[in-house]
Design a protein around this motif. Structure first.
Motif, PDB file in Angstrom:
ATOM      1  N   LYS A  49       0.829  -1.221   0.000  1.00 42.39           N
ATOM      2  CA  LYS A  49       0.000   0.000   0.000  1.00 42.39           C
ATOM      3  C   LYS A  49       0.857   1.263   0.000  1.00 42.39           C
ATOM      4  CE  LYS A  49      -4.254  -1.827   1.941  1.00 42.39           C
ATOM      5  NZ  LYS A  49      -4.719  -2.438   3.189  1.00 42.39           N
ATOM      6  N   CYS A  50       2.130   1.120   0.343  1.00 41.53           N
ATOM      7  CA  CYS A  50       3.036   2.282   0.238  1.00 41.53           C
ATOM      8  C   CYS A  50       3.310   2.608  -1.220  1.00 41.53           C
ATOM      9  CB  CYS A  50       4.353   2.008   0.954  1.00 41.53           C
ATOM     10  SG  CYS A  50       4.198   2.006   2.749  1.00 41.53           S
ATOM     11  N   VAL A  51       3.182   1.598  -2.093  1.00 43.24           N
ATOM     12  CA  VAL A  51       3.541   1.800  -3.497  1.00 43.24           C
ATOM     13  C   VAL A  51       2.617   2.813  -4.163  1.00 43.24           C
ATOM     14  CG1 VAL A  51       3.769   0.683  -5.753  1.00 43.24           C
ATOM     15  CG2 VAL A  51       4.598  -0.475  -3.698  1.00 43.24           C
ATOM     16  N   ALA A  68       0.779   4.922  -2.296  1.00 45.18           N
ATOM     17  CA  ALA A  68       0.577   5.956  -1.266  1.00 45.18           C
ATOM     18  C   ALA A  68      -0.768   5.860  -0.559  1.00 45.18           C
ATOM     19  CB  ALA A  68       0.767   7.350  -1.849  1.00 45.18           C
ATOM     20  N   LEU A  69      -1.338   4.660  -0.505  1.00 46.30           N
ATOM     21  CA  LEU A  69      -2.526   4.506   0.338  1.00 46.30           C
ATOM     22  C   LEU A  69      -2.102   4.494   1.803  1.00 46.30           C
ATOM     23  CD1 LEU A  69      -4.804   1.872  -1.466  1.00 46.30           C
ATOM     24  CD2 LEU A  69      -5.048   4.357  -1.365  1.00 46.30           C
ATOM     25  N   GLU A  70      -0.853   4.099   2.043  1.00 46.78           N
ATOM     26  CA  GLU A  70      -0.264   4.183   3.377  1.00 46.78           C
ATOM     27  C   GLU A  70       0.914   5.148   3.302  1.00 46.78           C
ATOM     28  OE1 GLU A  70      -0.930   2.854   6.290  1.00 46.78           O
ATOM     29  OE2 GLU A  70      -2.220   1.110   5.908  1.00 46.78           O
ATOM     30  N   PRO A  71       0.912   6.168   4.152  1.00 45.29           N
ATOM     31  CA  PRO A  71       2.077   7.048   4.180  1.00 45.29           C
ATOM     32  C   PRO A  71       3.219   6.372   4.940  1.00 45.29           C
ATOM     33  CG  PRO A  71       0.460   7.757   5.802  1.00 45.29           C
ATOM     34  CD  PRO A  71      -0.120   6.562   5.103  1.00 45.29           C
ATOM     35  N   PHE A  72       4.455   6.774   4.653  1.00 47.62           N
ATOM     36  CA  PHE A  72       5.588   6.233   5.416  1.00 47.62           C
ATOM     37  C   PHE A  72       6.502   7.385   5.796  1.00 47.62           C
ATOM     38  CE2 PHE A  72       8.109   6.581   1.571  1.00 47.62           C
ATOM     39  CZ  PHE A  72       7.198   6.303   0.562  1.00 47.62           C
ATOM     40  N   GLN A  73       7.284   7.166   6.869  1.00 47.11           N
ATOM     41  CA  GLN A  73       8.052   8.271   7.437  1.00 47.11           C
ATOM     42  C   GLN A  73       9.459   8.379   6.858  1.00 47.11           C
ATOM     43  OE1 GLN A  73       6.170   6.205   9.494  1.00 47.11           O
ATOM     44  NE2 GLN A  73       4.561   7.687   9.888  1.00 47.11           N
ATOM     45  N   VAL A 133       9.678   5.730  -2.388  1.00 50.46           N
ATOM     46  CA  VAL A 133       9.098   4.788  -3.336  1.00 50.46           C
ATOM     47  C   VAL A 133       8.968   5.517  -4.666  1.00 50.46           C
ATOM     48  CG1 VAL A 133       7.069   3.429  -3.966  1.00 50.46           C
ATOM     49  CG2 VAL A 133       7.817   3.494  -1.584  1.00 50.46           C
ATOM     50  N   VAL A 134       9.565   4.962  -5.700  1.00 52.89           N
ATOM     51  CA  VAL A 134       9.522   5.595  -7.014  1.00 52.89           C
ATOM     52  C   VAL A 134       8.765   4.678  -7.978  1.00 52.89           C
ATOM     53  CG1 VAL A 134      10.870   6.573  -8.900  1.00 52.89           C
ATOM     54  CG2 VAL A 134      11.728   6.736  -6.548  1.00 52.89           C
TER      55      VAL A 134
END
Lengths: 226, 242
Positions: free
Chosen positions: B45-47, B49-54, B58-59
């Motif tokens: 889900k980070c791919v 951006a449904l989940e933000p990360f600190q 991710v490109v």
């Protein structure tokens, strides 16, 4: 007993009907306006920006903590002063018109809480699916969340509207001629309170009961198949 | 196509992803597996951006998703996603589900969107269900529609988040068949799944995650032949027993 005289209804039915029409108009106006404003408040309350949350919460809690009749009086007395201050001119609003405004802003607080719980009843995965397809926040709300939320909460919204319909009678406090206000004025002139108030009560009961049956029927018609 | 560089994510004090780095090349099929709670769904889900990360980056197709200047709706429209619980829109017909994003996001006309949607619906074998509502379909059918809905956007890659784990056993294959076909056509795919048969059939690489970290990132043959980590070995031994 035994000397009821219902002719008072027959001779005054036109005045009563005018009152009922006004009641319905205020109800519909406050329903539409209240739901629009309530949706905005609900979205603010669920927003991630805390000033928006705080503002909406303050609004909702304020109006839910004050007696309606007091708000009706306050708006009736203060709104003309406010408008005079803003425009520099004296604009006579009148009791009838001030009620439209009062009920819209007051009911919005109640509708907002119903709508908020409706929005929260839509699974989070639906929001994710909307975003994943490339929808913006507003598209996700308009196309995915709100249509489902309104279906879920329609029965509660309509039930609140039935309460609103009855509450409009409180405008008799500022002398507006709604259905109840009309009956009140006739009674003060013609002195037939029992017949008059009984008739009014029966009409209120029949209308509200019929509406609540309609809500039940709608509930079964529009439910989403899951 | 997808580059995940040193991604870390916390929920408060709890670290859910630890320094994850991997890559998915164009046309590659990568299966992500691991025990539940290992962070594989969070990672995928980070791919988009449904989940933000600190921390980390991710490109996707040259665009950094964590960049605040990135037009996320536009990026997500290019990345198809299939969810564990299908997430078809229950208040819309199958046809509307297939066309709404094409029209509202890509600006396609109704005719074009309908044509594309029905073609894909036919491809997943559900043309006759076009006018039904999602609730009238079985789980397997709903998931196939969800795949068609994602494909209707002409994605440059597809993300699958446990697409078969909410399905009854007899419906798993109908969904996997569609995915296998997609993989063989050269679609770039990142799939979180426990279906090792699927991985054996079409995956190029397998990533094994445990406790928020990528423990093993190997070619399919290496992974099934000789996984290096003990954790992956015991995981495989457990799920391949049956």
């Amino acid at each position: 007993m035994g000397d009821f005289d219902f002719s008072i209804i027959a001779t005054n039915w036109r005045f009563l009907a005018e009152g009922l029409r006004y009641t319905v108009q205020v109800t519909l106006t406050a329903m539409v306006g209240g739901i629009l404003l309530g949706t905005l408040l609900a979205l603010m309350r669920l927003a991630s920006l805390w000033p928006l949350q705080w503002l909406a919460a303050a609004y909702i809690n304020f109006f839910r903590s004050v007696p309606l009749v007091q708000v009706i009086l306050a708006v009736y007395l203060i709104l003309p002063l406010l408008l005079q201050f803003l425009t520099g001119r004296l604009i006579p609003i009148g009791a009838d018109n001030s009620a439209y405004f009062t009920f819209t802003i007051f009911e919005a607080a109640y509708y907002a809480e119903i709508i908020r719980s409706g929005i929260q009843s839509v699974p989070r995965g639906q929001v994710a699916a909307g975003y994943a397809l490339g929808f913006t926040y507003s598209q996700t709300m308009r196309l995915v969340v709100l249509p489902q939320a309104f279906r879920n909460m329609l029965p509660v919204l309509l039930t609140q509207t039935i309460v609103l319909f009855q509450d409009v009678s409180l405008v008799y406090a500022i002398g507006a001629t709604d259905f109840f206000g009309a009956a009140d004025k006739i009674t003060q002139r013609d002195l037939r309170p029992v017949e008059m108030y009984t008739t009014v009560a029966v009409v209120y009961f029949v209308l509200c009961f019929a509406l609540s049956r309609l809500v039940k029927y709608l509930q079964s018609r529009i439910a989403i198949i899951r | 196509m997808i580059a995940i560089n040193n991604v870390s994510k916390w929920y408060g004090d709890f670290q859910v992803l630890t320094d994850c780095t991997t890559r998915v090349a164009k046309g590659e099929v990568v299966v992500v597996c691991g025990p539940s709670g290992s962070g594989k769904s969070t990672l995928i889900k980070c791919v988009n951006a449904l989940e933000p990360f600190q921390k980390g980056s991710v490109v996707v197709n040259g665009i950094a998703v964590e960049d605040t200047k990135t037009n996320l709706p536009r990026l997500r429209a290019q990345v198809g996603m299939v969810f564990q619980h299908f997430e078809l829109f229950p208040h819309m017909t199958i046809t509307q589900n297939l066309t709404v994003a094409q029209m509202k996001v890509l600006g396609r006309g109704k005719e074009e969107a309908l044509d594309k949607g029905l073609k894909l619906l036919d491809r997943v074998g559900l043309k006759s269900q076009a006018d039904k509502f999602p609730g009238q379909l079985s789980g397997g059918q709903q998931q196939r529609v969800a795949i068609a809905r994602a494909l209707a956007m002409d994605p440059i890659c597809m993300l699958f988040d446990e697409p078969t784990s909410a399905l009854d056993p007899e419906m798993i294959n109908e969904v996997l068949d569609v995915m296998v076909q997609l993989a063989r056509e050269g679609m770039t795919m990142m799939c979180v799944t426990h279906e090792m048969g699927f991985a054996r059939k079409v995956a190029h690489r397998v990533i094994f995650m445990d406790q928020g970290a990528i423990v093993e990132d190997a070619t399919k043959d290496d992974f099934f032949g000789k996984p290096r980590s003990e954790r992956a070995q015991s995981f495989l031994a457990k799920i391949l027993q049956h």
